[in-house]
Design a protein around this motif. Sequence first.
Motif, PDB file in Angstrom:
ATOM      1  N   UNK A  18       0.976  -1.070  -0.026  1.00 56.39           N
ATOM      2  CA  UNK A  18      -0.006   0.054  -0.050  1.00 56.39           C
ATOM      3  C   UNK A  18       0.996   1.094  -0.128  1.00 56.39           C
ATOM      4  N   UNK A  19       2.100   0.953  -0.513  1.00 61.37           N
ATOM      5  CA  UNK A  19       2.753   2.196  -0.715  1.00 61.37           C
ATOM      6  C   UNK A  19       3.291   2.751   0.583  1.00 61.37           C
ATOM      7  N   UNK A  20       3.560   2.192   1.674  1.00 60.19           N
ATOM      8  CA  UNK A  20       4.031   2.562   2.798  1.00 60.19           C
ATOM      9  C   UNK A  20       5.723   1.887   2.885  1.00 60.19           C
ATOM     10  N   UNK A  21       6.397   2.664   3.598  1.00 63.32           N
ATOM     11  CA  UNK A  21       7.698   1.998   3.483  1.00 63.32           C
ATOM     12  C   UNK A  21       7.735   0.798   4.534  1.00 63.32           C
ATOM     13  N   UNK A  22       8.854  -0.265   4.124  1.00 63.30           N
ATOM     14  CA  UNK A  22       8.960  -1.398   4.807  1.00 63.30           C
ATOM     15  C   UNK A  22       9.419  -1.053   6.092  1.00 63.30           C
ATOM     16  N   UNK A  23      10.224   0.133   6.289  1.00 59.16           N
ATOM     17  CA  UNK A  23      10.589   0.210   7.692  1.00 59.16           C
ATOM     18  C   UNK A  23       9.447   0.424   8.770  1.00 59.16           C
ATOM     19  N   UNK A  24       8.418   1.063   8.309  1.00 54.27           N
ATOM     20  CA  UNK A  24       7.187   1.268   9.219  1.00 54.27           C
ATOM     21  C   UNK A  24       6.643  -0.220   9.504  1.00 54.27           C
ATOM     22  N   UNK A  25       6.608  -1.000   8.685  1.00 59.31           N
ATOM     23  CA  UNK A  25       6.047  -2.088   9.090  1.00 59.31           C
ATOM     24  C   UNK A  25       6.934  -2.880   9.966  1.00 59.31           C
ATOM     25  N   UNK A  26       8.138  -2.719   9.690  1.00 58.96           N
ATOM     26  CA  UNK A  26       9.143  -3.490  10.542  1.00 58.96           C
ATOM     27  C   UNK A  26       9.265  -2.757  12.222  1.00 58.96           C
ATOM     28  N   UNK A  27       9.047  -1.490  12.061  1.00 55.44           N
ATOM     29  CA  UNK A  27       8.797  -0.868  13.396  1.00 55.44           C
ATOM     30  C   UNK A  27       7.259  -1.503  14.247  1.00 55.44           C
ATOM     31  N   UNK A  28       6.377  -1.434  13.354  1.00 53.00           N
ATOM     32  CA  UNK A  28       5.154  -1.989  13.926  1.00 53.00           C
ATOM     33  C   UNK A  28       5.295  -3.450  14.435  1.00 53.00           C
ATOM     34  N   UNK A  29       5.950  -4.195  13.696  1.00 47.20           N
ATOM     35  CA  UNK A  29       6.258  -5.814  14.231  1.00 47.20           C
ATOM     36  C   UNK A  29       6.830  -5.438  15.482  1.00 47.20           C
ATOM     37  N   UNK A  30       7.941  -4.564  15.804  1.00 44.78           N
ATOM     38  CA  UNK A  30       8.798  -4.581  16.703  1.00 44.78           C
ATOM     39  C   UNK A  30       7.840  -4.154  17.841  1.00 44.78           C
ATOM     40  N   UNK A  31       7.097  -3.326  17.687  1.00 44.78           N
ATOM     41  CA  UNK A  31       6.287  -2.817  19.151  1.00 44.78           C
ATOM     42  C   UNK A  31       5.237  -3.580  19.260  1.00 44.78           C
ATOM     43  N   UNK A  32       4.650  -4.137  18.502  1.00 45.40           N
ATOM     44  CA  UNK A  32       3.461  -5.048  18.913  1.00 45.40           C
ATOM     45  C   UNK A  32       3.554  -6.440  18.972  1.00 45.40           C
ATOM     46  N   UNK A  33       4.562  -7.073  18.396  1.00 50.29           N
ATOM     47  CA  UNK A  33       4.749  -8.502  18.639  1.00 50.29           C
ATOM     48  C   UNK A  33       5.248  -8.927  19.989  1.00 50.29           C
ATOM     49  N   UNK A  34       5.741  -8.065  20.911  1.00 54.18           N
ATOM     50  CA  UNK A  34       5.903  -8.508  22.323  1.00 54.18           C
ATOM     51  C   UNK A  34       4.346  -8.674  23.037  1.00 54.18           C
ATOM     52  N   UNK A  35       3.638  -7.527  22.719  1.00 57.02           N
ATOM     53  CA  UNK A  35       2.204  -7.771  23.179  1.00 57.02           C
ATOM     54  C   UNK A  35       1.330  -9.022  22.720  1.00 57.02           C
ATOM     55  N   UNK A  36       1.378  -8.993  21.540  1.00 56.94           N
ATOM     56  CA  UNK A  36       0.873 -10.352  20.809  1.00 56.94           C
ATOM     57  C   UNK A  36       1.121 -11.433  21.540  1.00 56.94           C
ATOM     58  N   UNK A  37       2.602 -11.746  21.743  1.00 57.18           N
ATOM     59  CA  UNK A  37       3.123 -12.916  22.348  1.00 57.18           C
ATOM     60  C   UNK A  37       2.617 -13.138  23.739  1.00 57.18           C
ATOM     61  N   UNK A  38       2.603 -12.205  24.381  1.00 60.04           N
ATOM     62  CA  UNK A  38       2.022 -12.183  25.894  1.00 60.04           C
ATOM     63  C   UNK A  38       0.436 -12.506  25.984  1.00 60.04           C
ATOM     64  N   UNK A  39      -0.208 -11.894  24.988  1.00 58.80           N
ATOM     65  CA  UNK A  39      -1.416 -12.105  24.990  1.00 58.80           C
ATOM     66  C   UNK A  39      -1.911 -13.457  24.498  1.00 58.80           C
ATOM     67  N   UNK A  40      -1.226 -13.822  23.599  1.00 58.16           N
ATOM     68  CA  UNK A  40      -1.312 -15.295  23.092  1.00 58.16           C
ATOM     69  C   UNK A  40      -1.077 -16.427  24.169  1.00 58.16           C
TER      70      UNK A  40
END
Length: 308
Positions: A18-40
Amino acid sequence: MRSRPERVLPQPKVRGWRGRPWSDYALFVVLVAPNLILLSVFVYRPLLDNIRLSFFDWNISDTTAIFIGFDNYREWWGRADSWEVVTNTVIFTLAAVVGSMALGLALALLLDRKLFGRNVVRSAVFAPFVISGAAIGVAFQFVFDPGFGLVQDLLHQVGLPVPDFYQDPNWALFMVTVTYLWKNLGYTFVIYLAALQGVRQDLMEAAEIDGASRRTTFTRVLMPQLRPTTFFLSITVLLNSLQVFDIIYTMTRGGPLGTGTTTMVVQVYRESFVNFRAGYGATVATIMFVVLLIVTLVQVRIMDRDER
């Protein structure tokens, strides 16, 4: 003549989905992944295990469980005490939600004014919310004691009979509801007080100039501005009220007369750890989860529609 150096154009950023830089998605994964792991690990996996367990007959002291399909659900639907527990849960939850929100708003409106000592009163109102529910339950056992409690003393002074809060199921449910209201009032009070700080004073002054009554100003000017806060509180207080265990179990153990103050959360504990029927307890927990999910989705849908 000296040739001018060629101008180096900046390299375009690599674009991803969708035209967004891959760095934005990488930052999103870094910030969200710990929370998703704990919730899971601590939320979603236990939830799925609980739903799976509801289809088994399992004594919590045994190492094996017997698959019985929907028998636990059919048993819950057919048992008379199930509907008594549901009735207790609905009464307790509605009283807690409506009572705490109404009283919290009233106190917020009162203590939003410039009154002497209002900060001390604000702290006193909020303090019970941070106290352990079990400690409050023990304290209010003495408050409602029919022999020497504070309530019986006040009723004697005005010539009224003293109810037996620990033997009459209706009065017992009233007792635990009042206790929870006292504890939870500080939460709704603080949220409404914070919301009142953001009320547009120009609208309030315009209503006053136009000669609007206090009732009209409250219902037509103030409450529409507090609508998002009211919806937020209705969801959070509802979820918290349906999960109250410590106060009820400390004060009445779910009694009197078996299920006088038993809510669905108390029934989950009783069936799982007192009657050692973990499969049936998981069934009650699953039914409560489905009800909570439906009610929350309806509330969020209504809130989104009103915002649009």
